[in-house]
Design an enzyme around this catalytic site. Structure first.
Site, PDB file in Angstrom:
ATOM      1  N   ARG A   1       0.873  -1.108   0.063  1.00  0.00           N
ATOM      2  CA  ARG A   1      -0.130  -0.030  -0.014  1.00  0.00           C
ATOM      3  C   ARG A   1       0.762   1.261   0.017  1.00  0.00           C
ATOM      4  O   ARG A   1       1.924   1.186   0.581  1.00  0.00           O
ATOM      5  CB  ARG A   1      -0.873   0.083   1.098  1.00  0.00           C
ATOM      6  CG  ARG A   1      -1.868  -0.843   1.356  1.00  0.00           C
ATOM      7  CD  ARG A   1      -3.168  -0.131   0.251  1.00  0.00           C
ATOM      8  NE  ARG A   1      -4.225  -0.936   0.417  1.00  0.00           N
ATOM      9  CZ  ARG A   1      -4.525  -2.097  -0.430  1.00  0.00           C
ATOM     10  NH1 ARG A   1      -3.554  -2.410  -1.247  1.00  0.00           N
ATOM     11  NH2 ARG A   1      -5.801  -2.539  -0.277  1.00  0.00           N
TER      12      ARG A   1
ATOM     13  N   GLU B   1      -4.080   7.758  -5.522  1.00  0.00           N
ATOM     14  CA  GLU B   1      -4.444   6.938  -6.622  1.00  0.00           C
ATOM     15  C   GLU B   1      -6.046   6.863  -7.028  1.00  0.00           C
ATOM     16  O   GLU B   1      -6.801   6.852  -6.007  1.00  0.00           O
ATOM     17  CB  GLU B   1      -4.062   5.406  -6.470  1.00  0.00           C
ATOM     18  CG  GLU B   1      -4.484   4.517  -5.612  1.00  0.00           C
ATOM     19  CD  GLU B   1      -4.026   2.954  -5.359  1.00  0.00           C
ATOM     20  OE1 GLU B   1      -2.767   3.000  -5.241  1.00  0.00           O
ATOM     21  OE2 GLU B   1      -4.471   2.112  -5.662  1.00  0.00           O
TER      22      GLU B   1
ATOM     23  N   HIS C   1      -1.930   0.032 -10.003  1.00  0.00           N
ATOM     24  CA  HIS C   1      -2.486  -0.946  -8.903  1.00  0.00           C
ATOM     25  C   HIS C   1      -3.102  -2.066  -9.601  1.00  0.00           C
ATOM     26  O   HIS C   1      -4.324  -2.524  -9.493  1.00  0.00           O
ATOM     27  CB  HIS C   1      -3.420  -0.087  -8.128  1.00  0.00           C
ATOM     28  CG  HIS C   1      -3.765  -0.730  -6.934  1.00  0.00           C
ATOM     29  ND1 HIS C   1      -4.171  -0.030  -5.610  1.00  0.00           N
ATOM     30  CD2 HIS C   1      -3.433  -2.109  -6.313  1.00  0.00           C
ATOM     31  CE1 HIS C   1      -4.402  -1.139  -4.669  1.00  0.00           C
ATOM     32  NE2 HIS C   1      -4.212  -2.138  -5.267  1.00  0.00           N
TER      33      HIS C   1
HETATM   34  C1  8YV Z   1      -7.550  -4.408  -5.164  1.00  0.00           C
HETATM   35  C2  8YV Z   1      -5.864  -4.987  -3.360  1.00  0.00           C
HETATM   36  O1  8YV Z   1      -8.428  -4.684  -4.339  1.00  0.00           O
HETATM   37  O2  8YV Z   1      -5.942  -6.917  -2.698  1.00  0.00           O
HETATM   38  C3  8YV Z   1      -5.844  -5.998  -2.410  1.00  0.00           C
HETATM   39  O3  8YV Z   1      -5.321  -5.511  -1.193  1.00  0.00           O
HETATM   40  O4  8YV Z   1      -5.536  -3.787  -3.273  1.00  0.00           O
HETATM   41  C4  8YV Z   1      -6.238  -5.254  -4.786  1.00  0.00           C
HETATM   42  O5  8YV Z   1      -6.368  -6.501  -4.811  1.00  0.00           O
HETATM   43  C5  8YV Z   1      -7.939  -4.663  -6.559  1.00  0.00           C
HETATM   44  O6  8YV Z   1      -7.090  -3.921  -7.113  1.00  0.00           O
HETATM   45  C6  8YV Z   1      -9.248  -4.492  -6.885  1.00  0.00           C
HETATM   46  O7  8YV Z   1      -9.740  -3.154  -6.569  1.00  0.00           O
END
Ligand code: 8YV
Length: 313
Positions: free
Chosen positions: A232, A261, A279
């Site tokens: 993150r 983002e 992402h």
């Molecule tokens: C997002 C993610 O959820 O798994 C995570 O924590 O950040 C990603 O898999 C994905 O981009 C869907 O929005």
């Protein structure tokens, strides 16, 4: 009567169709005035379906007095206010495991791309420069000293993949993993950064890990060091990172996640020592299908009164 579900962000059609068949879905992300939407519709909501990066904040949770479940499409649940959920006994689920391998694959790809300058070299050919000169030499991948900050599921998967590159692998985590003697444990992130050429950030984000990669870690990585972030954005102090990249005090960075983002800091776009990705670490058809299935299975289990498959709290 179908349970009323608040859908915070869009999902692929293959998830939206079955979700709509089983639930009465309120499409929050399409509302023009989202606050007014919550005020008007929140009273009926029994579950929130959200994406990892969108989460559910306190205002959203408070606007839904009947809320029982927050189901996250993603492994990271740092954007969900867990305290607000705990205070009201609201359950939270995520989608671990099904995305681990894809995220690790992309992380390793980002390392290769950054060190061998795949996007720069490909653009060089595409833009017609090859006719007049050769592309500059880059830095090798195999044999590098690699650090992994956060040796959870994804960190371990990255480490396993890297064994094929004959790297020297060290890691930092809350404690050493006694069953992993082939990897060297370093207790402190700055000390880890000082020992490696490439540092992977694979750590679950929380208030406690905010800016764990700060000026100290970045300085320790140094002018030849590279940072790869597949966790993150909040784990990295972005201003410190941008300062170091601009001053060439850090060799390079490959980033899949950004503060604010998809509106990334424009300073990133002016740099030639970065790989910027949208992402997309879990973004394969196979994994996204599995994530959607797990999300829906959690919602269905909850409303059938069965145990949740992947509860967070
Ligand atoms: C997002 C993610 O959820 O798994 C995570 O924590 O950040 C990603 O898999 C994905 O981009 C869907 O929005």
């Amino acid at each position: 009567m179908k349970p009323v579900v608040l859908q915070v962000g869009s999902l692929p059609e293959w998830d939206e169709t079955p979700l709509n068949a089983g639930c009465d879905v309120l499409r929050y992300f399409e509302a023009e005035d989202q606050r007014a939407f919550l005020r008007e519709q929140g009273a009926a909501v029994r579950a929130i379906v959200t994406r990892g990066e969108l989460g559910a904040d306190k205002a959203m949770i408070d606007a839904c007095p009947q809320l029982e479940l927050v189901s996250v499409y993603g492994v990271g649940f740092d954007a969900v206010d867990l305290d607000a959920c705990a205070a009201r006994g609201i359950r939270v689920t995520n989608t671990p495991d099904v995305l681990t391998e894809d995220v690790a694959d992309l992380g390793v790809g980002m390392m290769i791309s950054l060190l061998r300058e795949l996007d720069g070299a490909a653009a060089w050919v595409r833009d017609g420069h090859w006719q007049s000169s050769n592309y500059r030499l880059t830095s090798r991948v195999h044999g590098k000293r690699v650090g992994v900050l956060g040796m959870g599921r994804i960190g371990q998967c990255v480490a396993r993949r890297l064994s094929g590159f004959d790297v020297q692998l060290s890691y930092c985590d809350m404690a050493a993993h006694p069953d992993r003697e082939e990897w060297q444990f370093v207790a402190d992130p700055v000390a880890l950064a000082a020992e490696v050429d490439v540092l992977f950030v694979t750590l679950a984000a929380s208030a406690a890990t905010r800016h764990i990669v700060g000026r100290g870690v970045i300085d320790a990585l140094g002018e030849h060091g590279c940072l790869i972030n597949i966790s993150r954005a909040s784990n990295v102090d972005e201003d410190a990172l941008l300062d170091a990249l601009e001053a060439r005090a850090l060799g390079g960075a490959a980033l899949d996640v950004f503060e604010g983002e998809p509106h990334i800091n424009p300073r990133f776009r002016a740099l030639d020592n970065v790989l910027l990705l949208p992402h997309c670490a879990s973004g394969t058809v196979e994994t996204r299908r599995a994530m959607g299935q797990l999300l829906r299975d959690n919602v269905a289990a909850h409303f059938r009164g069965e145990p949740l498959l992947t509860p967070v709290n």
